[in-house]
Design a protein around this motif. Structure first.
Motif, mmCIF file in Angstrom:
data_model
loop_
_atom_site.group_PDB
_atom_site.id
_atom_site.type_symbol
_atom_site.label_atom_id
_atom_site.label_comp_id
_atom_site.label_asym_id
_atom_site.label_seq_id
_atom_site.Cartn_x
_atom_site.Cartn_y
_atom_site.Cartn_z
ATOM 1 N N GLY A 114 -8.021 44.503 38.242
ATOM 2 C CA GLY A 114 -7.008 44.048 37.299
ATOM 3 C C GLY A 114 -5.846 45.003 37.146
ATOM 4 O O GLY A 114 -5.001 44.815 36.284
ATOM 5 N N ALA A 115 -5.773 46.037 37.978
ATOM 6 C CA ALA A 115 -4.688 47.015 37.860
ATOM 7 C C ALA A 115 -3.338 46.359 38.138
ATOM 8 O O ALA A 115 -3.235 45.441 38.943
ATOM 9 N N LEU A 116 -2.313 46.838 37.451
ATOM 10 C CA LEU A 116 -0.953 46.345 37.618
ATOM 11 C C LEU A 116 -0.117 47.454 38.235
ATOM 12 O O LEU A 116 -0.091 48.570 37.735
ATOM 13 N N TYR A 117 0.554 47.140 39.334
ATOM 14 C CA TYR A 117 1.370 48.118 40.037
ATOM 15 C C TYR A 117 2.824 47.684 39.968
ATOM 16 O O TYR A 117 3.144 46.523 40.225
ATOM 17 N N SER A 118 3.715 48.592 39.626
ATOM 18 C CA SER A 118 5.144 48.302 39.540
ATOM 19 C C SER A 118 5.896 49.130 40.557
ATOM 20 O O SER A 118 5.651 50.335 40.682
ATOM 21 N N ARG A 119 6.815 48.505 41.267
ATOM 22 C CA ARG A 119 7.646 49.187 42.262
ATOM 23 C C ARG A 119 9.043 48.608 42.212
ATOM 24 O O ARG A 119 9.237 47.446 41.879
ATOM 25 N N GLN A 138 -0.085 42.253 40.331
ATOM 26 C CA GLN A 138 -1.322 42.242 39.542
ATOM 27 C C GLN A 138 -2.478 42.084 40.508
ATOM 28 O O GLN A 138 -2.613 41.044 41.156
ATOM 29 N N ASP A 139 -3.270 43.124 40.658
ATOM 30 C CA ASP A 139 -4.442 43.082 41.532
ATOM 31 C C ASP A 139 -5.575 42.474 40.719
ATOM 32 O O ASP A 139 -6.211 43.145 39.918
ATOM 33 N N THR A 140 -5.798 41.190 40.919
ATOM 34 C CA THR A 140 -6.759 40.472 40.077
ATOM 35 C C THR A 140 -8.199 40.798 40.465
ATOM 36 O O THR A 140 -8.481 41.108 41.617
ATOM 37 N N PRO A 141 -9.111 40.680 39.506
ATOM 38 C CA PRO A 141 -10.528 40.901 39.807
ATOM 39 C C PRO A 141 -11.035 39.864 40.802
ATOM 40 O O PRO A 141 -10.442 38.811 40.990
ATOM 41 N N PHE A 142 -12.157 40.162 41.382
ATOM 42 C CA PHE A 142 -12.761 39.313 42.415
ATOM 43 C C PHE A 142 -13.044 37.911 41.883
ATOM 44 O O PHE A 142 -13.498 37.734 40.763
ATOM 45 N N VAL A 143 -12.759 36.920 42.697
ATOM 46 C CA VAL A 143 -13.034 35.521 42.381
ATOM 47 C C VAL A 143 -14.150 35.054 43.305
ATOM 48 O O VAL A 143 -14.145 35.360 44.491
ATOM 49 N N SER A 144 -15.106 34.317 42.771
ATOM 50 C CA SER A 144 -16.204 33.843 43.618
ATOM 51 C C SER A 144 -16.429 32.346 43.406
ATOM 52 O O SER A 144 -15.927 31.758 42.457
ATOM 53 N N LEU A 145 -17.190 31.759 44.313
ATOM 54 C CA LEU A 145 -17.563 30.354 44.187
ATOM 55 C C LEU A 145 -18.801 30.243 43.314
ATOM 56 O O LEU A 145 -19.688 31.087 43.372
#
Length: 189
Positions: free
Chosen positions: A7-12, A26-33
Motif C-alpha cells: 500500500g505504499a505511495l510513491y511520488s515523483r 499507489q502500490d496496492t496490496p496483493f489481490v487474489s481470487l
C-alpha cells in the motif's frame, strides 16, 4: 532485496513532452481470487486507489499463472467503479528473465492486453529497470493526452483528494507532537 510496505505511495516529478508532471504511484496490496472462482478478494484500500487513479498498471509474473488469472477479474472490478471512463492501462508481465520457468506466454499476455484495451510489455525488473521506467513513461504520456483531451473539463476522479504519502503523514504527526510538547513545557513555566 528491499521490502516495501504493502500500500505504499510513491511520488515523483518528471518531464513529459516538455511539461513537468507530478506522478503518484499507489502500490496496492496483493489481490487474489476467492476460492478458485473468478471473483477477486481485495482490501478497501484498493477500492480507494481505483477511485482516484488516472491510469492503471496491472503486473503479473510470467512464472505464476495464478497472478495472470487475477488480471481479468480485477479489470472487471475497476469497470464497476469507473463504468464509462476511458482510463489508460498497461499490462506488465514481470520476471522476463526467468524464461525456463515461464507459465504465461507472451501471446497470452498480448491477447489479454488487447481484450482489456491496454498496452502490453514484458520486463525483468531485476535485470533491466529501464524497461519498467519506459513502460511507466508510456502510460504517463497516455494519461497526459487523456487529460489534455478533456478540453478543460475535469474527468471524474481528477478533482478528488489524493491519499497523502505515509511519510508526510508521519512527518506531520511528529511535528505536531513536538509542538504540543513545547507548548506544554511553556505553559508549566
Amino acid at each position: 532485496d528491499f521490502t516495501f510496505p504493502p500500500g505504499a505511495l510513491y511520488s515523483r516529478k518528471f518531464t513529459i513532452d516538455g511539461e513537468q508532471i507530478s506522478l503518484q504511484v499507489q502500490d496496492t496490496p496483493f489481490v487474489s481470487l476467492e476460492d478458485d472462482t473468478d471473483s477477486i478478494c481485495c482490501q478497501e484500500q484498493i477500492n480507494r486507489s481505483i477511485y482516484w487513479a488516472d491510469g492503471f498498471v496491472f503486473v503479473y509474473s510470467i512464472t505464476d499463472y495464478e497472478s495472470y488469472r487475477v488480471i481479468r477479474p480485477l479489470h472487471q472490478h475497476i469497470r464497476k467503479i469507473h463504468p464509462n471512463a476511458n482510463i489508460p492501462l498497461l499490462l506488465m508481465a514481470n520476471k522476463g528473465d526467468l524464461l525456463r520457468a515461464r507459465q504465461v506466454s507472451s501471446k497470452e499476455g498480448l491477447q489479454l492486453a488487447t481484450e482489456l484495451g491496454g498496452t502490453y510489455c514484458e520486463v525483468s525488473a531485476r535485470e533491466n529497470c529501464e524497461g519498467v521506467h519506459e513502460a511507466f513513461q508510456q502510460l504517463c504520456q497516455e494519461v497526459s493526452r487523456m487529460i489534455g483531451s478533456c478540453n478543460g473539463e475535469k474527468r471524474r476522479g481528477l478533482h478528488l483528494v489524493r491519499p497523502k504519502s505515509p511519510n508526510m503523514q508521519d512527518l506531520k504527526r511528529r511535528l505536531k507532537q513536538a509542538l504540543t510538547s513545547k507548548g506544554k513545557s511553556a505553559t508549566t513555566l
